[in-house]
Design an enzyme around this catalytic site. Structure first.
Site, PDB file in Angstrom:
ATOM      1  CB  SER A 189      -0.922  -0.057   1.228  1.00  0.00           C
ATOM      2  OG  SER A 189      -1.918   0.922   1.161  1.00  0.00           O
ATOM      3  CE  LYS A 210      -0.928   1.531  -3.522  1.00  0.00           C
ATOM      4  NZ  LYS A 210      -0.647   0.179  -4.009  1.00  0.00           N
TER       5      LYS A 210
END
Ligand code: COA
Length: 312
Positions: free
Chosen positions: A170, A188
């Site tokens: 992420s 994300k």
């Protein structure tokens, strides 16, 4: 040519801890993910790396295989994580050739710098499709294998043989919000939410789901896209990072080994940020050419048309 271990793995890990395990990694030809897979292969695993570019993916697979004599590393190119069917075929091939999947790294990502005014609806959606939907598709396609692996390697807290683990790659942009990264921050945030939900929904079956959030890492495609060479060579880019340097791919690989090994048995639903403390300091990435908010008040930036490359 073989890459020296010290470039992708600390000396603290014991050889053989991932013997007979298989890792499946999307975005596996990229700088960060290839180091993660190389570390796991060095420690005993076999691997399937997935990418869009056939030649780049196959070449990287051959390079990763040099990390350990006898390693099997398959490069499966022409797979777009936005298409679940192509991921399902890759999983099928991986299972057929390597016998199963114990660990998954959902690493495929797309990024570019753009103000909101420069993002078309399709540009915004494209990054969500690659990062968020692509992570979901990766999870969905590999979940049956993760369930099998978790049942063969029960997470008792004392069993050193682990399995049924997934790591999502992420970013930290959504922790604070980040200028020029609205598309990635939103994408994300969804990835982190997906991982947390997987941890709770599939934890009872012995699966662990965690996120690794890399900060600014030297020599990556991400930093080539987001960073400024000028600011890096002058050292200005590092000022925002509390540790006053960029990270290395080895530091991300070490975090990966930790989470997949029995050192990480009780870590589930966690976000492991490996960024030298970078996200805690305010402002835009130190790698941009001018200071916040100057570049945002530049009228030509506000007039940027969708699809045009940012001047930063
Ligand atoms: N600024 C603003 N918009 C941009 C852009 C930029 N720099 N680059 C692409 N776009 C827009 C395109 O104009 C298009 O929108 P439109 O149809 O309204 O014109 C949309 O994004 C999709 O672009 P396209 O090139 O068709 O998509 P793609 O699927 O071929 O590529 C990207 C996806 C854009 C994310 C591309 O950068 C990519 O493939 N990245 C993969 C690797 C990567 O990003 N790695 C870094 C990891 S940190």
């Amino acid at each position: 040519m073989a890459v020296p271990r010290s470039e992708y793995l600390s000396s603290v890990w014991r050889d053989g801890i991932f013997d007979n395990k298989v890792v499946f990694c999307t975005g596996g030809a990229g700088t960060i993910c290839s180091a993660q897979v190389r570390a796991l292969v060095h420690l005993g695993a076999n691997a399937c790396i997935i990418g869009r570019n056939v030649e780049k993916t196959e070449t990287m697979a051959k390079s990763i295989a040099t990390a350990r004599q006898g390693a099997k590393v398959i490069g499966i190119g022409a797979v777009d994580v936005r298409k679940i069917e192509s991921l399902e075929s890759a999983v099928e091939r991986c299972v057929k050739e390597l016998g199963g999947i114990d660990y998954v790294i959902a690493g495929a990502a797309g990024n570019f710098i753009s103000p909101i005014s420069g993002l078309s609806a399709n540009a915004f959606k494209t990054v969500l499709d690659i990062d968020t939907i692509g992570s979901f598709n990766t999870l969905k396609a590999t979940l049956p294998q993760l369930i099998i692996s978790a049942s063969k390697n029960p997470n008792t807290g004392t069993n050193p043989s682990t399995g049924g683990r997934i790591i999502f790659i992420s970013a930290s942009f959504h922790f604070t919000g980040m200028p020029l990264q609205a598309h990635v921050a939103v994408a994300k945030a969804g990835v982190d939410a997906l991982s947390a939900t997987t941890a709770i929904e599939y934890g009872p079956r012995g699966i662990t789901s965690n996120v690794i959030t890399p900060g600014p890492i030297m020599g990556t495609e991400g930093m080539a896209r987001l960073g400024s060479r000028e600011a890096e060579s002058s050292g200005a880019a590092f000022k925002k990072v509390p540790l006053q340097r960029y990270g290395t791919v080895k530091e991300i690989a070490d975090g990966t080994v930790y989470l997949f090994s029995d050192a990480g048995n009780f870590v589930n639903g966690e976000v492991l940020v490996i960024d030298g403390g970078d996200w805690r300091t305010p402002g835009a990435p130190g790698a941009t050419k001018s200071q916040y908010p100057d570049y945002l008040l530049d009228d030509s930036m506000l007039r940027q048309k969708p699809g045009k490359k940012s001047k930063l």
